[in-house]
Design a protein around this motif. Structure first.
Motif, PDB file in Angstrom:
ATOM      1  N   ARG A  96      -8.344  -4.794  15.482  1.00 38.48           N
ATOM      2  CA  ARG A  96      -8.487  -3.707  14.512  1.00 38.48           C
ATOM      3  C   ARG A  96      -8.109  -2.359  15.129  1.00 38.48           C
ATOM      4  NH1 ARG A  96     -12.857  -7.013  13.045  1.00 38.48           N
ATOM      5  NH2 ARG A  96     -14.295  -5.848  14.378  1.00 38.48           N
ATOM      6  N   LYS A  97      -8.437  -2.173  16.397  1.00 36.30           N
ATOM      7  CA  LYS A  97      -8.081  -0.918  17.062  1.00 36.30           C
ATOM      8  C   LYS A  97      -6.562  -0.776  17.172  1.00 36.30           C
ATOM      9  CE  LYS A  97      -8.841   1.712  21.354  1.00 36.30           C
ATOM     10  NZ  LYS A  97      -9.272   2.960  20.690  1.00 36.30           N
ATOM     11  N   GLY A  98      -5.904  -1.861  17.617  1.00 42.90           N
ATOM     12  CA  GLY A  98      -4.448  -1.820  17.737  1.00 42.90           C
ATOM     13  C   GLY A  98      -3.765  -1.711  16.387  1.00 42.90           C
ATOM     14  N   TYR A  99      -4.261  -2.461  15.419  1.00 43.35           N
ATOM     15  CA  TYR A  99      -3.721  -2.411  14.067  1.00 43.35           C
ATOM     16  C   TYR A  99      -3.913  -1.013  13.494  1.00 43.35           C
ATOM     17  CZ  TYR A  99      -2.825  -4.293   9.315  1.00 43.35           C
ATOM     18  OH  TYR A  99      -2.321  -4.567   8.060  1.00 43.35           O
ATOM     19  N   GLY A 100      -5.075  -0.430  13.758  1.00 42.91           N
ATOM     20  CA  GLY A 100      -5.360   0.910  13.268  1.00 42.91           C
ATOM     21  C   GLY A 100      -4.415   1.946  13.834  1.00 42.91           C
ATOM     22  N   THR A 101      -4.010   1.762  15.088  1.00 43.66           N
ATOM     23  CA  THR A 101      -3.049   2.681  15.697  1.00 43.66           C
ATOM     24  C   THR A 101      -1.743   2.699  14.909  1.00 43.66           C
ATOM     25  OG1 THR A 101      -3.994   2.306  17.893  1.00 43.66           O
ATOM     26  CG2 THR A 101      -1.772   3.208  17.797  1.00 43.66           C
ATOM     27  N   VAL A 102      -1.300   1.516  14.489  1.00 37.94           N
ATOM     28  CA  VAL A 102      -0.073   1.420  13.688  1.00 37.94           C
ATOM     29  C   VAL A 102      -0.303   2.051  12.312  1.00 37.94           C
ATOM     30  CG1 VAL A 102       1.619  -0.152  12.669  1.00 37.94           C
ATOM     31  CG2 VAL A 102       0.641  -0.660  14.921  1.00 37.94           C
ATOM     32  N   LEU A 103      -1.433   1.768  11.702  1.00 32.58           N
ATOM     33  CA  LEU A 103      -1.737   2.341  10.388  1.00 32.58           C
ATOM     34  C   LEU A 103      -1.738   3.866  10.431  1.00 32.58           C
ATOM     35  CD1 LEU A 103      -4.685   0.109   9.079  1.00 32.58           C
ATOM     36  CD2 LEU A 103      -2.270   0.006   8.416  1.00 32.58           C
ATOM     37  N   ILE A 104      -2.365   4.423  11.452  1.00 37.20           N
ATOM     38  CA  ILE A 104      -2.456   5.882  11.541  1.00 37.20           C
ATOM     39  C   ILE A 104      -1.078   6.494  11.755  1.00 37.20           C
ATOM     40  CG2 ILE A 104      -3.347   7.781  12.951  1.00 37.20           C
ATOM     41  CD1 ILE A 104      -5.873   6.001  13.369  1.00 37.20           C
ATOM     42  N   ALA A 105      -0.257   5.846  12.568  1.00 38.85           N
ATOM     43  CA  ALA A 105       1.094   6.364  12.794  1.00 38.85           C
ATOM     44  C   ALA A 105       1.905   6.366  11.506  1.00 38.85           C
ATOM     45  CB  ALA A 105       1.803   5.527  13.865  1.00 38.85           C
ATOM     46  N   GLU A 106       1.749   5.314  10.691  1.00 31.71           N
ATOM     47  CA  GLU A 106       2.534   5.195   9.468  1.00 31.71           C
ATOM     48  C   GLU A 106       1.923   5.949   8.291  1.00 31.71           C
ATOM     49  OE1 GLU A 106       5.422   3.807   8.913  1.00 31.71           O
ATOM     50  OE2 GLU A 106       5.780   2.793  10.822  1.00 31.71           O
ATOM     51  N   LEU A 107       0.599   5.885   8.159  1.00 30.53           N
ATOM     52  CA  LEU A 107      -0.050   6.405   6.957  1.00 30.53           C
ATOM     53  C   LEU A 107      -0.817   7.704   7.179  1.00 30.53           C
ATOM     54  CD1 LEU A 107      -1.404   3.083   5.380  1.00 30.53           C
ATOM     55  CD2 LEU A 107       0.747   4.286   4.901  1.00 30.53           C
ATOM     56  N   GLY A 108      -1.010   8.106   8.442  1.00 34.41           N
ATOM     57  CA  GLY A 108      -1.684   9.371   8.701  1.00 34.41           C
ATOM     58  C   GLY A 108      -1.012  10.539   8.010  1.00 34.41           C
ATOM     59  N   PRO A 109       0.317  10.662   8.100  1.00 37.98           N
ATOM     60  CA  PRO A 109       0.982  11.757   7.385  1.00 37.98           C
ATOM     61  C   PRO A 109       0.799  11.679   5.872  1.00 37.98           C
ATOM     62  CG  PRO A 109       2.420  10.867   9.099  1.00 37.98           C
ATOM     63  CD  PRO A 109       1.254   9.936   8.991  1.00 37.98           C
ATOM     64  N   VAL A 110       0.704  10.454   5.328  1.00 36.04           N
ATOM     65  CA  VAL A 110       0.481  10.296   3.894  1.00 36.04           C
ATOM     66  C   VAL A 110      -0.914  10.808   3.530  1.00 36.04           C
ATOM     67  CG1 VAL A 110       0.372   8.648   1.979  1.00 36.04           C
ATOM     68  CG2 VAL A 110       2.018   8.302   3.839  1.00 36.04           C
ATOM     69  N   ALA A 111      -1.904  10.498   4.381  1.00 35.85           N
ATOM     70  CA  ALA A 111      -3.271  10.972   4.144  1.00 35.85           C
ATOM     71  C   ALA A 111      -3.345  12.492   4.150  1.00 35.85           C
ATOM     72  CB  ALA A 111      -4.219  10.395   5.194  1.00 35.85           C
ATOM     73  N   LYS A 112      -2.483  13.126   4.922  1.00 36.76           N
ATOM     74  CA  LYS A 112      -2.468  14.583   4.998  1.00 36.76           C
ATOM     75  C   LYS A 112      -1.596  15.221   3.919  1.00 36.76           C
ATOM     76  CE  LYS A 112      -3.129  14.508  10.018  1.00 36.76           C
ATOM     77  NZ  LYS A 112      -2.566  14.913  11.332  1.00 36.76           N
ATOM     78  N   GLY A 113      -0.835  14.388   3.185  1.00 33.68           N
ATOM     79  CA  GLY A 113       0.119  14.911   2.220  1.00 33.68           C
ATOM     80  C   GLY A 113      -0.505  15.402   0.931  1.00 33.68           C
ATOM     81  N   LYS A 114       0.336  15.907   0.045  1.00 34.15           N
ATOM     82  CA  LYS A 114      -0.146  16.525  -1.191  1.00 34.15           C
ATOM     83  C   LYS A 114      -0.290  15.554  -2.353  1.00 34.15           C
ATOM     84  CE  LYS A 114       1.718  21.108  -0.096  1.00 34.15           C
ATOM     85  NZ  LYS A 114       0.369  21.650   0.164  1.00 34.15           N
ATOM     86  N   ASP A 115       0.250  14.345  -2.234  1.00 33.79           N
ATOM     87  CA  ASP A 115       0.125  13.344  -3.299  1.00 33.79           C
ATOM     88  C   ASP A 115      -1.259  12.707  -3.190  1.00 33.79           C
ATOM     89  OD1 ASP A 115       0.185  10.811  -4.723  1.00 33.79           O
ATOM     90  OD2 ASP A 115       2.364  11.062  -4.854  1.00 33.79           O
ATOM     91  N   LEU A 116      -2.152  13.060  -4.115  1.00 34.13           N
ATOM     92  CA  LEU A 116      -3.552  12.661  -3.993  1.00 34.13           C
ATOM     93  C   LEU A 116      -3.727  11.149  -4.031  1.00 34.13           C
ATOM     94  CD1 LEU A 116      -6.520  13.427  -3.778  1.00 34.13           C
ATOM     95  CD2 LEU A 116      -6.572  13.717  -6.265  1.00 34.13           C
ATOM     96  N   ARG A 117      -3.054  10.490  -4.966  1.00 33.50           N
ATOM     97  CA  ARG A 117      -3.245   9.031  -5.065  1.00 33.50           C
ATOM     98  C   ARG A 117      -2.775   8.340  -3.789  1.00 33.50           C
ATOM     99  NH1 ARG A 117      -4.433   4.726  -7.918  1.00 33.50           N
ATOM    100  NH2 ARG A 117      -3.145   2.852  -7.836  1.00 33.50           N
ATOM    101  N   ARG A 118      -1.630   8.713  -3.275  1.00 35.83           N
ATOM    102  CA  ARG A 118      -1.131   8.085  -2.051  1.00 35.83           C
ATOM    103  C   ARG A 118      -2.047   8.405  -0.869  1.00 35.83           C
ATOM    104  NH1 ARG A 118       3.891   6.257  -3.624  1.00 35.83           N
ATOM    105  NH2 ARG A 118       4.943   7.595  -5.155  1.00 35.83           N
ATOM    106  N   ALA A 119      -2.540   9.641  -0.822  1.00 37.65           N
ATOM    107  CA  ALA A 119      -3.440  10.028   0.267  1.00 37.65           C
ATOM    108  C   ALA A 119      -4.719   9.205   0.234  1.00 37.65           C
ATOM    109  CB  ALA A 119      -3.756  11.519   0.176  1.00 37.65           C
TER     110      ALA A 119
END
Length: 365
Positions: A96-119
């Motif tokens: 989960r830690k390693g998988y999470g690293t990949v998730l954060i790299a790919e989806l972290g910018p989406v979480a910070k973005g302006k599209d609320l549903r995607r975030a």
């Protein structure tokens, strides 16, 4: 003692719609995890770069859907596909830690973005990594200084409530997270986000495997957050919606107190009591504006009731002689009935009585 309202997370329709539809069936696990080598899911050691690359390849179609698809079903399917390996019974903390690293790299910018549903989708997926890095991202998105969208702050804080209860992190992490949540709560203007952050601090304090000293430290931060919010409410020129959050949180505080060892309960109660006095003073000062709004009138009435319940619980333990031969607390309460009947003179007299009690020993000096 029965309080007049129940505590539950309050989320907008949009947040609830994001939370729905996560498959938990064995079939979903098998389907979504099938693209990954089972040895990766069951790894007992930190994942290698090659294993992380396999995860990135497996998740690529879902990452792209989360980032760009406009099809609701495709978004939901992508969420399920990315979450399911994390919920697979054979998945390990290292995976989960390693998988999470990949998730954060790919989806972290989406979480910070302006599209609320995607975030919201991105944050929900990342939360299931249950790692310190995942929770750090959520804390950042729950903090007004780093996230201006109240909807995202509500979502991030509510995901922390669930996530911290099952986190795969060292015990030392919880104190740091609680400290940041305390600061975020103090700066929070949206009452729904505030409620979730205060609740997340409480969740951190009640982890069963947490050392007693760490629990006490987090409880201290909880009191500090509540005290700062109470002072801010007291400083408002009119009834403050943050009272809705505090009113709900105090119910859980009372229940948690009853589970504490007596020494901890006494110390916590004496630290909490001045904050309760601040809230009662706020209710008195904001009497007219609160009574002019049906929702705030009900909330301030419940808040006054919760404060009185807690003050009696604390004070009966600290000054037992003062209660010798007295009525049961439920029959002796004054503030909620006075609030509901709009008897300000009676309400203020009882607030003054508590102010005098809190200004003397054992609460002062």
């Amino acid at each position: 003692m029965t309080l007049r309202t129940t505590q539950r997370p309050l989320l907008s329709t949009l947040l609830l719609s994001v939370a729905l539809g996560i498959s938990t069936t064995t079939g979903a696990f098998a389907q979504s995890s099938g693209g990954l080598d089972r040895s990766i899911l069951s790894s007992g050691a930190a994942l290698s770069d090659a294993q992380k690359k396999s995860i990135a390849t497996f998740g690529a179609p879902s990452f792209e859907a989360i980032k760009s698809s406009t099809d609701g079903k495709a978004l939901d399917d992508a969420r399920t596909a990315l979450i399911s390996p994390l919920r697979d019974p054979s998945s390990t903390a290292a995976f989960r830690k390693g998988y999470g690293t990949v998730l954060i790299a790919e989806l972290g910018p989406v979480a910070k973005g302006k599209d609320l549903r995607r975030a919201l989708l991105a944050m929900q997926i990342i939360r299931f990594a249950r790692s310190a890095e995942a929770f750090d991202l959520l804390v950042e998105r729950a903090t007004p200084a780093t996230e201006g969208d109240a909807g995202k702050r509500i979502a991030a804080a509510s995901l922390l409530v669930d996530g911290l209860a099952e986190a795969d992190v060292p015990n030392a992490y919880f104190e740091g997270a609680a400290r940041r949540l305390r600061d975020a709560a103090t700066a929070e203007s949206d009452w729904r986000a505030l409620q979730q952050k205060l609740l997340a601090i409480s969740i951190a304090a009640t982890r069963k495997d947490l050392p007693a000293e760490s629990s006490r430290n987090i409880r201290r931060m909880q009191v500090e957050a509540l005290s700062a919010v109470a002072k801010a409410i007291r400083a408002s020129s009119k009834a403050d919606t943050r009272a809705l959050a505090v009113q709900r949180i105090l119910i859980g505080v009372r229940n948690d107190m009853l589970q504490m060892p007596q020494a901890d309960r006494s110390a916590f109660g004496k630290a909490l009591a001045p904050m309760l006095g601040e809230l009662l003073a706020a209710a008195s000062a904001q009497w007219t504006s609160a009574h002019d709004n049906a929702e705030l009138k009900a909330s301030y009435g419940s808040l006054s009731n919760a404060c009185e319940v807690l003050l009696r619980l604390v004070d009966r333990a600290e000054r037992p002689a003062a209660y010798a031969g007295s009525k049961p607390d439920a029959d002796a309460r004054v503030l909620a009935p006075a609030w509901d009947s709009s008897d300000k003179a009676k309400f203020d007299a009882e607030v003054k009585r508590w102010t005098d009690i809190l200004g003397a020993a054992p609460y002062k000096g």
